[in-house]
Every structure is written in structure tokens, then in C-alpha cells.
Design an enzyme around this catalytic site. Structure first.
Site, PDB file in Angstrom:
ATOM      1  N   VAL B  77      41.861  40.933  47.980  1.00  0.00           N
ATOM      2  CA  VAL B  77      41.222  40.460  46.942  1.00  0.00           C
ATOM      3  C   VAL B  77      42.483  40.259  45.981  1.00  0.00           C
ATOM      4  O   VAL B  77      43.105  41.238  45.907  1.00  0.00           O
ATOM      5  CB  VAL B  77      40.280  41.587  46.630  1.00  0.00           C
ATOM      6  CG1 VAL B  77      39.887  41.202  44.828  1.00  0.00           C
ATOM      7  CG2 VAL B  77      39.099  41.414  47.472  1.00  0.00           C
ATOM      8  N   CYS B  78      42.346  39.144  45.157  1.00  0.00           N
ATOM      9  CA  CYS B  78      43.588  38.818  44.302  1.00  0.00           C
ATOM     10  C   CYS B  78      43.587  39.887  43.196  1.00  0.00           C
ATOM     11  O   CYS B  78      42.734  39.986  42.395  1.00  0.00           O
ATOM     12  CB  CYS B  78      43.753  37.373  44.034  1.00  0.00           C
ATOM     13  SG  CYS B  78      44.614  37.003  42.310  1.00  0.00           S
ATOM     14  N   ILE B  79      44.788  40.704  43.068  1.00  0.00           N
ATOM     15  CA  ILE B  79      44.512  41.764  41.862  1.00  0.00           C
ATOM     16  C   ILE B  79      44.714  41.142  40.687  1.00  0.00           C
ATOM     17  O   ILE B  79      43.770  41.723  39.923  1.00  0.00           O
ATOM     18  CB  ILE B  79      45.918  42.475  42.417  1.00  0.00           C
ATOM     19  CG1 ILE B  79      46.077  43.967  41.295  1.00  0.00           C
ATOM     20  CG2 ILE B  79      47.022  41.823  42.005  1.00  0.00           C
ATOM     21  CD1 ILE B  79      46.738  44.915  41.953  1.00  0.00           C
ATOM     22  N   ALA B  82      41.257  39.852  40.119  1.00  0.00           N
ATOM     23  CA  ALA B  82      40.123  41.050  40.254  1.00  0.00           C
ATOM     24  C   ALA B  82      40.315  41.729  38.844  1.00  0.00           C
ATOM     25  O   ALA B  82      39.023  42.348  38.508  1.00  0.00           O
ATOM     26  CB  ALA B  82      40.352  41.648  41.445  1.00  0.00           C
TER      27      ALA B  82
END
Lengths: 103, 130, 120, 130, 120, 103
Positions: B77-79, B82
């Protein structure tokens, strides 16, 4: 090298399919998914352009079967549209070098 | 073949998230390799383990978690996108002094570099847009 | 290993986060040394209009971020000419220098030369 | 006049959430009454207090929280569409045995009946779609 | 207090959750005794196609839920005739009985008779 | 009784504005917001229909100023489009009995 194009928007509501049609070239495949499968209807504003794409520009045109079925479209689509399931979707993505997603 | 999948669509809101799941399942059934699944933009909501759909609707987050466990998938999940949307692991929750975290343990919170690395090594990249 | 990657940007700025988050992905890919091309097409050409001033929204100005692309060695910049024409715009008035105009056929050729196609 | 606002759009993803916020602020400045703000569909993400946007972007959730506190606004998040999307208060987290909750305290989790009641009593209903 | 409320449904089913969540809102409003009208327009008319079978998605079948509307005393059901025509559909083949066809002008009149307009 | 219509989608990408135009009647107002403000451009596919709406069908046409400004459109819009700020948006919503959101 050829490209698989996927389109997931209804051509009655959005210009996405038209944009894709203008960029497809011979040997490419175009797969209608999700609300894009409304593009398989003969009444779609893009119907003639798609027919020409298949017949004159040698582009392979497909629609995803579970998405047709969900929407009650199985018996309504144009006869120049081929139907594939997810295995077919996977196979198309392996047969073409790149996948362009139009959304 | 080696596939990298990019998912930009929120689960429970648009169908693209289901399409991506079904595509990934079919890839794995057919013996292809999914080297990374990268959730970006609204796709990051897929990692929210608090999702509690009604019993007669598919639980997309649980389906991804099960697929990740069964096939040791690398689901990232792209930090940046997110954090903005309120999807945090424990480490980030502590860093930003937030009262809780919500990322399911099967997902990794990481940067766009993970995505670029997957693109470099993949034979095919498939995007699932919203 | 360096790959030829095309970013196709088709969405207008500000109405959604797509254009902004596409740029973030683009810059990250550039930093990691890939061979990047960028194509502005459809409403994506609106990202290139000068005098964007989103202070009232509030969001960051996209066009000024885009003009930094050459600093990241992203220099293969293309615009789909029919998309510009349909919107009454000309290449000269855009906020980004060095854009190459492409016909639809040119875009098809550009696609065919890539290792991967990323669309936003 | 009495306004009821319906917000269907996710914050941080589409502009409609900012439009709704600005509209509500202007209504209140001009002395109108906002009898209820109802977050539905992807709008429910607005209530996620874990949202951690970068410092140079607007924190829409915090802006709604501040507006709600300053004007004692009745800001309601639709319980059915919120549970599905992983937005829970403590009570629902316990009920469904989820490990955490994330709804900001200024928001109320409630049913569509709250929305119908607002529609009945409002002079104007304005919808902000995604 | 009962209000005249029109639900305008303009989006196709399954591609997004809009159509499904609109129906939930519609039924809730009906349960609370409001004077409801429902208008299917644009791609919203696709919600009315028979033989929907979304088992493979998996989502619930929308058309069968819609056919329960009369049970909730929602009986003012309208369809925008030009939207049907543009899609090559006729009223008779739809999964919902009792639909009244409206021209664009009729829709404008319907709008003008309402206390509130809710759009999905 | 009259209606305020809001439209938030670009007419170059979506059919939303066209749908709204077909339903507007004399005395109604149409407010372009968010990406809908691209509909204020003279190059928009809906430009002639909007002009006719204003001149012949007596519909009041507006665009939201901060959304024009964000997109760099202030000096590019058609002269039959009036510009309003959020106060104007609020006032329009009070002057008309109902608000229809097209999205």
C-alpha cells in the site's frame, strides 16, 4: 509491438472509449470491461467506429463475459464483438507486449 | 510470466477492485507469477482491516488477505496516498501520534520505489483504474 | 535495468487527485532512473494551462510542479494534438516548454515502442 | 434558511468534498442554519480521524471537525455505508469485534432515517456528488 | 410532515456502488412515509434491464430489488424516454412495470413540482 | 417553481452537462463547478447549446470563480457566462426552490 487496451467506462456517459478507438492500431486488442461492456451494444454511439476498427483496422474486439452477464447484455451485443472470460483476459495480456488501461 | 498489478480503485465503491482481484486469482491459477500488487490512490482503502461489509456482500479486503496468505503475495500500500486517506500501520500511527492503526497485517506500507522496482522486473504491468 | 515507460495523463487537474498523484508517481519513476516518456491527452492537456491559481481550493498548483519535469531529466514530453485542438488550445500558450505534438497515429507508434504503459 | 447537505464524495480524492466544506462555511457566515450534514457513500471517509495529510495540503477532516465544534453542527456518517468502508466508532468496533475504531468524535454514526428527517425539515437540500 | 421528493437515478449498475446505495436511500425515504417519485435517466435506465446476473462479480442483483419498489408504496415511477431511445431500449422490455415515459420537457415539469431533488 | 442545477464534470470528458442542458427550463439557473467550469470555454462541445440556453430559453448560466481561477480559465470563458463566488452560490441556492446536482 502490439497493445491490449482495456476500457471500463460506458460510451453513453463518457468519451473514454472514443479516445481509445482513436489510438488503436492493427494487431492491437480492445477489451471492454465493467461499464465499458455497454460499448458492445449496437446502439452505442461508438458502434460504427468499433465495427470499422474490427473490419478495416484489424483490431481484435472483446467484451468480458461476467460483466456482460451481470448487466443482462449477453443476448444484446453486436456480432462483431467476441466474448472472453477471465482466462481470456489473462491470455490477451500475455499475447500483447503492453496493457493500456483507459478509465 | 511475471505480472505487476496497480490498483487505483476503492473497494466497495467501484467494480475495478473486484476486477483486479478476479484477474489476480486467474493469473495465479494459470501459473503466472504476481511479483507485486501495488495499491495507490483510492486503492489504498483495500488495506483497511476495519472494513465490515454486510454478510451478503463480498469482503474484498478479506479476499485479498486470503489470496496474499495463500500465495505469499507481496501486497504493498503506497504510504503517501495511504496516510492522507487515513490508512496506517502501527509504526506510522505512533510516528504521527494517531490513536489507532488499521492496516491489515498482510499488507506492507511502503513508497513508490517499491512500485518502480516491480515495473522494472515485470514482464507485464496491468493497471486497474477507478 | 532501465525500462521504457510511458505515462499517459488524461484527466483534468483539481477536480480529482489523479493528476497530482500521477505526477508523484512520475517523479518517483524518474528518480529511479527509468526511461520515461510523458503524454498529455484528452482533459490531461488542461494540466498545462498557464495561470493556474488553486489557492482558493486549497490545493497545490499543478502546472508549476509540471514545469520542474526537466530538472528530473524527464525530457520526452508529448501532447496529443487533436486533444489540444478540440479544446481550442495551442502548444505555444502552454506552461511547459519542449512539448512535441503527436497525431493519433504517432501516439499509437509511441505506445508500440514502450516496455510498459502507465495511465492516469 | 434551513439547509441539509448530503456529501457523497471522498475527501483527498475528489474536489467535491472541498466544495461542500466551502459551501457550508459560507452558509454559516451568512447566517443560514445547517440542520444536518449527512455523509454517504465515499463521503463517509471524511469521518476517519486517522487521516494524516502532508502539511502542505488541506486536512479536510480536521476542517469539518473544527466547523462542527464551532457551530455545534450535526454531522452524521451513514452507518451502513461506513461499516462497509471501514469507518467505525468504538461501539461498532466492539460489536463486530474489530481491533480499533477510527471515527472522529465530532461525527455521529447513524442510519438513513437521520437523513430523511433532515430532508423533511430542510428548506433546501444540496447534494455534493463525487 | 410529508415532502415531495424526486430521486433521479442516472448511473449504470455494478460499475460503481451508486445505483445500489441510491436504492437503499430510496427505500429508507419510502419507509419514513415521504411522497416519493423515481426517475430513471441516462445510464440509469440500464438498471432496468431484465436478466441481470451479477453472480460472478459478486454483487446483488439490482433489478430484482427495484421490482420490490411497489411493495414499499413507491409507485410514481418514471423513465426519461430519450435516454431509452438513445440506448435502443423500449419500455416494454424493462424489468419494472408501471413506468411512465417522460419527455425532457416533462422531466422539467416533474422537477418543478418537487420540494427536494435527490440525485444519484 | 425554479431549480438551481449544478454540474461538476468536464463536457469534454462526460455527457453530464448535455443531460442537464436538456432538462433546464426558463427561470432555472445552471452553475458550473469543479471540472464543470470547463463548460464555460467557447471550445466546449456544449458551447452553442449553452448559448441558446441563455439567449433563447432564458436560463441563467454561472461559473464558480475559485474553480475557474484554479484552472487558469478566468480570461478564457465565453461572455455569456456570469461568474459568482461562494456567496453567489449560496444566494442562488436560496433563490431557487430546489437544487439538482448533476455529477
Amino acid at each position: 509491438m502490439s497493445t491490449l487496451h482495456t476500457v471500463n467506462k460506458s460510451p453513453f456517459a463518457q468519451q473514454t472509449l472514443t479516445s481509445c478507438i482513436n489510438i488503436c492500431r492493427a494487431g492491437d486488442a480492445l477489451l471492454l470491461i465493467e461499464d465499458g461492456v455497454y460499448g458492445a451494444l449496437p446502439s452505442a454511439p461508438t458502434a460504427q467506429a468499433l465495427k470499422a476498427l474490427v473490419n478495416d483496422r484489424k483490431v481484435h474486439l472483446f467484451a468480458l463475459e461476467p460483466d456482460l452477464q451481470a448487466r443482462g447484455l449477453n443476448d444484446r451485443i453486436s456480432d462483431w464483438v467476441k466474448v472472453v472470460d477471465y482466462s481470456g483476459f489473462v491470455q490477451l495480456s500475455t499475447e500483447h507486449k503492453t496493457v493500456q488501461s483507459w478509465y | 510470466m511475471k505480472f505487476a498489478l496497480a490498483i487505483y480503485a476503492a473497494p466497495f465503491s467501484v467494480q475495478a477492485s473486484q476486477t483486479a482481484l478476479h484477474f489476480a486469482q486467474t493469473l495465479l491459477e494459470q501459473g503466472h507469477e504476481v511479483i507485486r500488487v501495488f495499491f495507490y490512490q483510492d486503492g489504498v482503502h483495500t488495506g483497511n482491516q476495519l472494513a465490515t461489509p454486510p454478510q451478503d456482500e463480498q469482503d474484498i479486503t478479506q479476499a485479498w488477505r486470503a489470496l496474499a496468505r495463500a500465495h505469499q503475495l507481496d501486497v504493498v500500500v503506497c504510504i503517501a496516498t495511504a496516510l492522507k486517506r487515513g490508512i496506517l500501520n502501527e509504526e506510522e500511527a505512533q510516528r504521527y501520534q494517531q490513536p489507532a492503526s488499521n492496516l491489515a497485517p498482510e499488507f506492507t506500507l511502503s513508497g513508490l520505489g517499491q512500485w518502480v522496482e516491480a515495473v522494472v522486473h515485470a514482464d507485464r504491468v496491468v493497471t486497474f483504474g477507478a | 535495468m532501465s525500462r521504457k515507460v510511458l505515462f499517459t495523463l488524461r484527466h483534468a487537474p483539481y477536480g480529482s487527485a489523479i493528476a497530482r498523484e500521477a505526477l508523484d508517481a512520475l517523479l518517483a519513476t524518474a528518480v529511479f532512473g527509468q526511461d520515461i516518456s510523458v503524454l498529455f491527452m484528452d482533459d490531461g492537456v488542461f494540466q498545462l494551462l498557464p495561470e493556474q491559481a488553486p489557492g482558493g481550493l486549497p490545493q497545490k498548483t499543478l502546472s508549476s510542479s509540471l514545469s520542474a519535469l526537466p530538472l528530473y531529466d524527464v525530457e520526452k514530453l508529448y501532447v496529443h494534438a487533436p486533444s489540444l485542438e478540440a479544446r481550442g488550445l495551442t502548444r505555444d500558450e502552454l506552461a511547459l516548454d519542449g512539448l512535441v505534438s503527436l497525431s493519433s497515429e504517432d501516439v499509437a507508434t509511441l505506445f508500440s515502442e514502450q516496455d510498459h504503459l502507465l495511465s492516469f
